[in-house]
Enzyme design. Sequence first.
Site, PDB file in Angstrom:
ATOM      1  N   LYS A 116       0.991  -1.335   0.027  1.00  0.00           N
ATOM      2  CA  LYS A 116      -0.123   0.074  -0.027  1.00  0.00           C
ATOM      3  C   LYS A 116       0.980   1.307   0.147  1.00  0.00           C
ATOM      4  CE  LYS A 116      -3.010  -2.932   0.373  1.00  0.00           C
ATOM      5  NZ  LYS A 116      -3.616  -3.535  -0.726  1.00  0.00           N
ATOM      6  N   LYS A 158      -1.201   2.610   9.006  1.00  0.00           N
ATOM      7  CA  LYS A 158      -1.646   1.565   8.030  1.00  0.00           C
ATOM      8  C   LYS A 158      -0.473   0.669   7.878  1.00  0.00           C
ATOM      9  CE  LYS A 158      -5.612   4.149   6.019  1.00  0.00           C
ATOM     10  NZ  LYS A 158      -5.943   4.390   4.525  1.00  0.00           N
ATOM     11  N   GLY A 165      -8.458  -3.004   5.851  1.00  0.00           N
ATOM     12  CA  GLY A 165      -8.846  -2.565   7.038  1.00  0.00           C
ATOM     13  C   GLY A 165      -8.124  -3.252   8.133  1.00  0.00           C
ATOM     14  N   LYS A 201      -3.227  11.338   7.767  1.00  0.00           N
ATOM     15  CA  LYS A 201      -4.290  11.950   8.192  1.00  0.00           C
ATOM     16  C   LYS A 201      -5.589  11.175   8.539  1.00  0.00           C
ATOM     17  CE  LYS A 201      -6.013  15.802  10.076  1.00  0.00           C
ATOM     18  NZ  LYS A 201      -5.794  16.336  11.209  1.00  0.00           N
ATOM     19  N   GLU A 275      -9.811   2.519  -5.438  1.00  0.00           N
ATOM     20  CA  GLU A 275     -10.528   2.761  -3.965  1.00  0.00           C
ATOM     21  C   GLU A 275     -10.309   4.204  -3.438  1.00  0.00           C
ATOM     22  OE1 GLU A 275     -11.215  -1.474  -1.687  1.00  0.00           O
ATOM     23  OE2 GLU A 275     -10.353   0.086  -0.632  1.00  0.00           O
ATOM     24  N   ASN A 289      -7.211  -2.693  -5.897  1.00  0.00           N
ATOM     25  CA  ASN A 289      -7.662  -3.903  -5.868  1.00  0.00           C
ATOM     26  C   ASN A 289      -7.620  -4.558  -7.368  1.00  0.00           C
ATOM     27  OD1 ASN A 289      -8.536  -3.811  -3.154  1.00  0.00           O
ATOM     28  ND2 ASN A 289     -10.438  -2.866  -3.812  1.00  0.00           N
ATOM     29  N   ARG A 291      -8.106  -7.217  -8.715  1.00  0.00           N
ATOM     30  CA  ARG A 291      -9.091  -8.409  -9.047  1.00  0.00           C
ATOM     31  C   ARG A 291     -10.299  -7.995  -9.339  1.00  0.00           C
ATOM     32  NH1 ARG A 291      -9.487  -6.984  -3.395  1.00  0.00           N
ATOM     33  NH2 ARG A 291     -11.364  -6.723  -2.697  1.00  0.00           N
TER      34      ARG A 291
HETATM   35  C1  MV4 Z   1      -8.930   5.671   6.168  1.00  0.00           C
HETATM   36  C2  MV4 Z   1     -10.054   5.873   6.944  1.00  0.00           C
HETATM   37  C3  MV4 Z   1      -9.751   7.207   7.427  1.00  0.00           C
HETATM   38  N1  MV4 Z   1      -8.707   8.075   7.216  1.00  0.00           N
HETATM   39  N2  MV4 Z   1      -7.857   6.260   6.134  1.00  0.00           N
HETATM   40  C4  MV4 Z   1     -10.558   1.049   5.926  1.00  0.00           C
HETATM   41  C5  MV4 Z   1     -10.016  -0.052   4.792  1.00  0.00           C
HETATM   42  C6  MV4 Z   1      -9.072   0.420   4.168  1.00  0.00           C
HETATM   43  N3  MV4 Z   1      -9.482   0.027   2.759  1.00  0.00           N
HETATM   44  C7  MV4 Z   1      -9.103   1.895   4.482  1.00  0.00           C
HETATM   45  N4  MV4 Z   1      -9.731   2.282   5.700  1.00  0.00           N
HETATM   46  C8  MV4 Z   1     -10.054   3.423   6.138  1.00  0.00           C
HETATM   47  N5  MV4 Z   1      -8.829   4.001   5.831  1.00  0.00           N
HETATM   48  C9  MV4 Z   1      -7.716   7.443   6.604  1.00  0.00           C
HETATM   49  N6  MV4 Z   1      -6.629   7.911   6.290  1.00  0.00           N
HETATM   50  C10 MV4 Z   1     -10.980   5.202   7.268  1.00  0.00           C
HETATM   51  C11 MV4 Z   1     -10.925   4.109   6.841  1.00  0.00           C
HETATM   52  C12 MV4 Z   1     -12.170   3.209   7.165  1.00  0.00           C
HETATM   53  C13 MV4 Z   1     -13.169   2.575   6.106  1.00  0.00           C
HETATM   54  C14 MV4 Z   1     -12.815   2.946   4.744  1.00  0.00           C
HETATM   55  C15 MV4 Z   1     -13.644   2.493   3.654  1.00  0.00           C
HETATM   56  C16 MV4 Z   1     -15.022   1.736   3.927  1.00  0.00           C
HETATM   57  C17 MV4 Z   1     -15.011   1.531   5.390  1.00  0.00           C
HETATM   58  C18 MV4 Z   1     -14.357   1.878   6.553  1.00  0.00           C
HETATM   59  C19 MV4 Z   1     -14.479   1.853   7.613  1.00  0.00           C
HETATM   60  C20 MV4 Z   1     -13.644   2.212   8.760  1.00  0.00           C
HETATM   61  C21 MV4 Z   1     -12.569   2.974   8.436  1.00  0.00           C
END
Ligand code: MV4
Length: 446
Positions: A116, A158, A165, A201, A275, A289, A291
């Site tokens: 990532k 992350k 997630g 952030k 995404e 992604n 796929r």
């Molecule tokens: C974030 C975020 C808030 N701020 N990044 C969750 C899965 C992963 N693909 C990225 N995710 C998130 N990244 C920043 N900088 C909040 C999430 C997130 C989220 C993102 C997409 C769909 C559902 C989610 C649920 C919780 C947190």
Amino acid sequence: MFHRILVANRGEIALRVIRAAREMGIDTVAVYSKADEGAAYLELADERICIGPGPSSQSYLSIPSIIAAAEVVDVDAIHPGYGFLSENAEFAQTCRDHGIEFIGPEAETMRKLGDKATARDIAKQAKVPVVPGSDGLVQDEKAIVEVAERIGYPVLIKATAGGGGRGMRVANGRIALVNAWHQARAEAQAAFGESGVYVEKYLERPRHVEIQILADGRGRIVYLGERECSVQRRHQKLVEEGPSPGINDSMRRAMGRAAVKLAKAAGYKGAGTCEFLVAGKEFYFIEVNCRIQVEHPVTELITGIDIVREQIRVAAGEKLSFDQGDVKVKGHAIEARINAEDPARGFRPSPGLITRFIAPGGPGVRLDTHVHAGYKVPPNYDSLLAKLIVHAPTRQAALDRMARALDEFTIEGIKTTIPLHREIVRNAFFRKGDYDTGFLDEYLAG
Ligand code: MV4
């Protein structure tokens, strides 16, 4: 074009690939584990071959078992579906080393985008907006504190090997940050065998919007509109729709162009998804992604493009037969994921015998499923039973159509998410399109 492909997956997506191949005149070989032995959908493939016992690690996730099966039945290509080995660069490489085409991007592309922090770097290089944060991985406590105090708290740590997630930690201040940094690294090492982390952030309750792309590896890359995927719980999506009710045409176009720029910069080939998180008037790239995704039918219904067919065509070296100007989004589509889970008990898996199954139908209704009355849901795998997708001229009509189709749908013998979907589709905030990634948790909390 390929003569015969092996479908390295199970359930509804295996059936989806078998259907596309059949329409293209390509023979299919389905693989199955002992836990899936005798499943009716396997009869729709031209051949089937057992690849091992129930546990995924010894069947759908076993590269040697799948390659051995592919050699025995002599296929030209392997379709990995989603989950399992679909984003495993080593598997893609192994297929090609054995003279078998992997239906997906190049292994090297998957390796880069699967990391990532590297994907984020590629996005930045391509001038695609990313969430303010670190340049690459953060190497020590000093560096992470510097980044956090530059961008401001709260921040989100992350795992670079994470995604979906897993391995994320929020920190609200300096002391918490240093602890979170150590925890995140340890967690990432344990989960992925890779401790690298980066920082962004933290955005409060963003929307999750993703862009479907298709690239032929011969110079043509198109985007097929977006899907809104904010209705999720613990990073499992429940409902997806397109177009997103939360963005305007100018953001839609900017996001589509950003996805294509990124795909170009990464040398992308095949079907993929970029995404993005949307917060206020801004959007930020987060992940690619590599796929076909569960929710691809939403895009198929609003564009009329068979994404699995195109995926197979470009893997066979054919050009995309249309360009961006030919892609027209028509109407509105909504997908409800029907899982064998009990929402009243924390979404506990509910495997077992389906005693009664009555499928919805009629105008604008598509049901992608491998199950039927008399099917026994095995306890071994993901609990997705069916995807109910509706299409209508407007969002309002699509909501009414979804409500109607859900009311027609009967599954007995096991618990499913159908009753929850009946509530969501009637929820006033959902109907207004006024929801974000916090919606479902808030709704479930009452
Ligand atoms: C974030 C975020 C808030 N701020 N990044 C969750 C899965 C992963 N693909 C990225 N995710 C998130 N990244 C920043 N900088 C909040 C999430 C997130 C989220 C993102 C997409 C769909 C559902 C989610 C649920 C919780 C947190």
